[in-house]
Design a protein around this motif. Structure first.
Motif, PDB file in Angstrom:
ATOM      1  N   PHE A 213      18.644  -7.059 -40.453  1.00 53.85           N
ATOM      2  CA  PHE A 213      17.378  -7.726 -40.160  1.00 53.85           C
ATOM      3  C   PHE A 213      17.569  -9.239 -40.197  1.00 53.85           C
ATOM      4  O   PHE A 213      16.970  -9.950 -40.997  1.00 53.85           O
ATOM      5  N   THR A 214      18.445  -9.722 -39.329  1.00 51.39           N
ATOM      6  CA  THR A 214      18.614 -11.152 -39.129  1.00 51.39           C
ATOM      7  C   THR A 214      17.801 -11.550 -37.902  1.00 51.39           C
ATOM      8  O   THR A 214      17.682 -10.777 -36.945  1.00 51.39           O
ATOM      9  N   ASP A 215      17.240 -12.734 -37.942  1.00 53.56           N
ATOM     10  CA  ASP A 215      16.368 -13.231 -36.872  1.00 53.56           C
ATOM     11  C   ASP A 215      15.116 -12.385 -36.708  1.00 53.56           C
ATOM     12  O   ASP A 215      14.444 -12.461 -35.681  1.00 53.56           O
ATOM     13  N   ARG A 216      14.799 -11.602 -37.697  1.00 56.50           N
ATOM     14  CA  ARG A 216      13.586 -10.784 -37.647  1.00 56.50           C
ATOM     15  C   ARG A 216      13.217 -10.349 -39.053  1.00 56.50           C
ATOM     16  O   ARG A 216      14.071 -10.241 -39.930  1.00 56.50           O
ATOM     17  N   MET A 217      11.933 -10.139 -39.270  1.00 62.61           N
ATOM     18  CA  MET A 217      11.422  -9.678 -40.553  1.00 62.61           C
ATOM     19  C   MET A 217      10.766  -8.318 -40.386  1.00 62.61           C
ATOM     20  O   MET A 217       9.970  -8.111 -39.456  1.00 62.61           O
ATOM     21  N   TYR A 218      11.090  -7.410 -41.278  1.00 66.05           N
ATOM     22  CA  TYR A 218      10.489  -6.073 -41.263  1.00 66.05           C
ATOM     23  C   TYR A 218       9.318  -6.056 -42.231  1.00 66.05           C
ATOM     24  O   TYR A 218       9.431  -6.509 -43.371  1.00 66.05           O
ATOM     25  N   ARG A 219       8.181  -5.532 -41.792  1.00 67.69           N
ATOM     26  CA  ARG A 219       6.994  -5.417 -42.636  1.00 67.69           C
ATOM     27  C   ARG A 219       6.483  -3.988 -42.584  1.00 67.69           C
ATOM     28  O   ARG A 219       6.474  -3.365 -41.515  1.00 67.69           O
ATOM     29  N   MET A 220       6.033  -3.484 -43.736  1.00 69.44           N
ATOM     30  CA  MET A 220       5.458  -2.136 -43.785  1.00 69.44           C
ATOM     31  C   MET A 220       4.283  -2.102 -44.748  1.00 69.44           C
ATOM     32  O   MET A 220       4.318  -2.717 -45.818  1.00 69.44           O
ATOM     33  N   ASN A 221       3.243  -1.375 -44.349  1.00 63.09           N
ATOM     34  CA  ASN A 221       2.133  -1.044 -45.232  1.00 63.09           C
ATOM     35  C   ASN A 221       2.294   0.425 -45.609  1.00 63.09           C
ATOM     36  O   ASN A 221       2.215   1.301 -44.749  1.00 63.09           O
ATOM     37  N   VAL A 222       2.533   0.699 -46.881  1.00 62.46           N
ATOM     38  CA  VAL A 222       2.880   2.065 -47.277  1.00 62.46           C
ATOM     39  C   VAL A 222       1.670   2.989 -47.312  1.00 62.46           C
ATOM     40  O   VAL A 222       1.830   4.216 -47.400  1.00 62.46           O
ATOM     41  N   LEU A 223       0.456   2.447 -47.237  1.00 61.61           N
ATOM     42  CA  LEU A 223      -0.718   3.320 -47.262  1.00 61.61           C
ATOM     43  C   LEU A 223      -0.785   4.203 -46.022  1.00 61.61           C
ATOM     44  O   LEU A 223      -1.209   5.365 -46.089  1.00 61.61           O
ATOM     45  N   ASP A 224      -0.391   3.655 -44.879  1.00 63.03           N
ATOM     46  CA  ASP A 224      -0.386   4.465 -43.659  1.00 63.03           C
ATOM     47  C   ASP A 224       0.987   4.470 -42.975  1.00 63.03           C
ATOM     48  O   ASP A 224       1.139   4.987 -41.878  1.00 63.03           O
ATOM     49  N   MET A 225       1.992   3.880 -43.659  1.00 60.72           N
ATOM     50  CA  MET A 225       3.357   3.787 -43.145  1.00 60.72           C
ATOM     51  C   MET A 225       3.445   3.050 -41.813  1.00 60.72           C
ATOM     52  O   MET A 225       4.383   3.231 -41.053  1.00 60.72           O
ATOM     53  N   SER A 226       2.429   2.222 -41.525  1.00 59.68           N
ATOM     54  CA  SER A 226       2.516   1.387 -40.326  1.00 59.68           C
ATOM     55  C   SER A 226       3.514   0.268 -40.585  1.00 59.68           C
ATOM     56  O   SER A 226       3.619  -0.249 -41.696  1.00 59.68           O
ATOM     57  N   SER A 227       4.259  -0.085 -39.571  1.00 58.25           N
ATOM     58  CA  SER A 227       5.284  -1.114 -39.749  1.00 58.25           C
ATOM     59  C   SER A 227       5.422  -1.932 -38.478  1.00 58.25           C
ATOM     60  O   SER A 227       4.994  -1.523 -37.395  1.00 58.25           O
ATOM     61  N   CYS A 228       6.033  -3.092 -38.632  1.00 54.85           N
ATOM     62  CA  CYS A 228       6.302  -3.934 -37.480  1.00 54.85           C
ATOM     63  C   CYS A 228       7.537  -4.768 -37.779  1.00 54.85           C
ATOM     64  O   CYS A 228       7.919  -4.974 -38.935  1.00 54.85           O
ATOM     65  N   THR A 229       8.167  -5.233 -36.731  1.00 55.19           N
ATOM     66  CA  THR A 229       9.298  -6.141 -36.847  1.00 55.19           C
ATOM     67  C   THR A 229       8.925  -7.429 -36.139  1.00 55.19           C
ATOM     68  O   THR A 229       8.568  -7.422 -34.959  1.00 55.19           O
ATOM     69  N   ILE A 230       8.986  -8.536 -36.883  1.00 56.79           N
ATOM     70  CA  ILE A 230       8.552  -9.829 -36.372  1.00 56.79           C
ATOM     71  C   ILE A 230       9.777 -10.697 -36.109  1.00 56.79           C
ATOM     72  O   ILE A 230      10.594 -10.904 -37.005  1.00 56.79           O
ATOM     73  N   ALA A 231       9.928 -11.172 -34.881  1.00 57.56           N
ATOM     74  CA  ALA A 231      11.034 -12.072 -34.562  1.00 57.56           C
ATOM     75  C   ALA A 231      10.802 -13.418 -35.233  1.00 57.56           C
ATOM     76  O   ALA A 231       9.685 -13.943 -35.243  1.00 57.56           O
TER      77      ALA A 231
END
Length: 254
Positions: A213-231
């Motif tokens: 995960f270089t040049d990007r950040m991984y985010r997750m909300n564990v309540l609904d397991m929704s996630s995104c990767t932000i450049a």
């Protein structure tokens, strides 16, 4: 005999990493800054994976509210110094891993030798001043840093490659970051989840497996397991890893 024991201990992961990958782990030194719910979990799995040496830093004694998440701690040792308990627990997990523990906070002066001795650093501290200090040390000495964090039901992960990718100050310019040291809400399984992910990121970096995960950040909300990767983009004017400049301009592009 030693090789037979290692083949037995790491047999299941040798199928994934191969002998070369396992040898890379054995020769690696990882610094884990913070051995609470996040860093303690990461340290456990790095030891179990066969990392050659762990350098750990965390000050203070064990408190009862720690026990909902800090898996390296012991309810029978409330009030005792935490580092000794952590080292004993990690030695039981894998006596082959060398352990170096420092019952101290992260500062640019005291922590410099630990960063210099490491191949890669995991940032699992609970406050921004220590995270900034560790970020500056890693940038200055060219050490990759896995930036792992959690708050309530959210987790985030990013790997910083000094001089190439955005550093912590690119994303969050230093000064006035809202935070609640020792008071923010924590669910143990959430901190354990991101701790496992940080350990996995370190293993990937050491063994050259998969994508980091270089040049990007991984985010997750564990309540609904929704996630995104932000450049994320390195800021050339960053006061830490760039040429400096106006603080108002020192914000990474997300």
């Amino acid at each position: 005999m030693v090789q037979l024991l290692e083949d037995s201990r790491y047999g299941r992961q040798l199928k994934l990493l191969g002998v070369e990958g396992q040898n890379r782990l054995k020769q690696a030194t990882v610094m884990v800054a913070g051995i609470g719910g996040l860093g303690g979990t990461a340290a456990m799995y790095l030891a179990a994976a066969g990392v050659g040496k762990l350098i750990l830093a965390h000050e203070g004694v064990i408190h009862l509210p720690d026990m909902n998440r800090q898996v390296l701690m012991d309810s029978g040792r409330i009030g005792e110094e935490r580092m000794e308990t952590a080292l004993q627990h990690l030695h039981r997990i894998n006596p082959e891993t060398q352990l170096e523990g420092h019952a101290d906070r992260i500062t640019e002066e005291s922590s410099r030798p630990w960063v210099e001795a490491a191949d890669i650093v995991i940032d699992a501290r609970y406050d921004f001043p220590e995270r900034y200090a560790l970020n500056r040390l890693c940038v200055r000495h060219g050490r990759p840093m896995i930036e792992a964090a959690m708050y309530a039901y959210e987790v985030s992960l990013m790997t910083i490659d000094p001089g190439r990718t955005a550093c912590l100050e690119c994303l969050y310019p230093e000064g006035g970051q809202p935070w609640e040291p020792l008071g923010f809400p924590v669910l143990g399984a959430t901190s354990g989840l991101i701790g496992c992910m940080a350990a996995l990121e370190a293993v990937k970096w050491i063994t050259d497996a998969g994508n980091l995960f270089t040049d990007r950040m991984y985010r997750m909300n564990v309540l609904d397991m929704s996630s995104c990767t932000i450049a994320v983009k390195r800021n050339p004017r960053c006061p830490c890893c760039g040429t400096g400049g106006n603080t108002d301009e020192s914000i990474a592009y997300l």
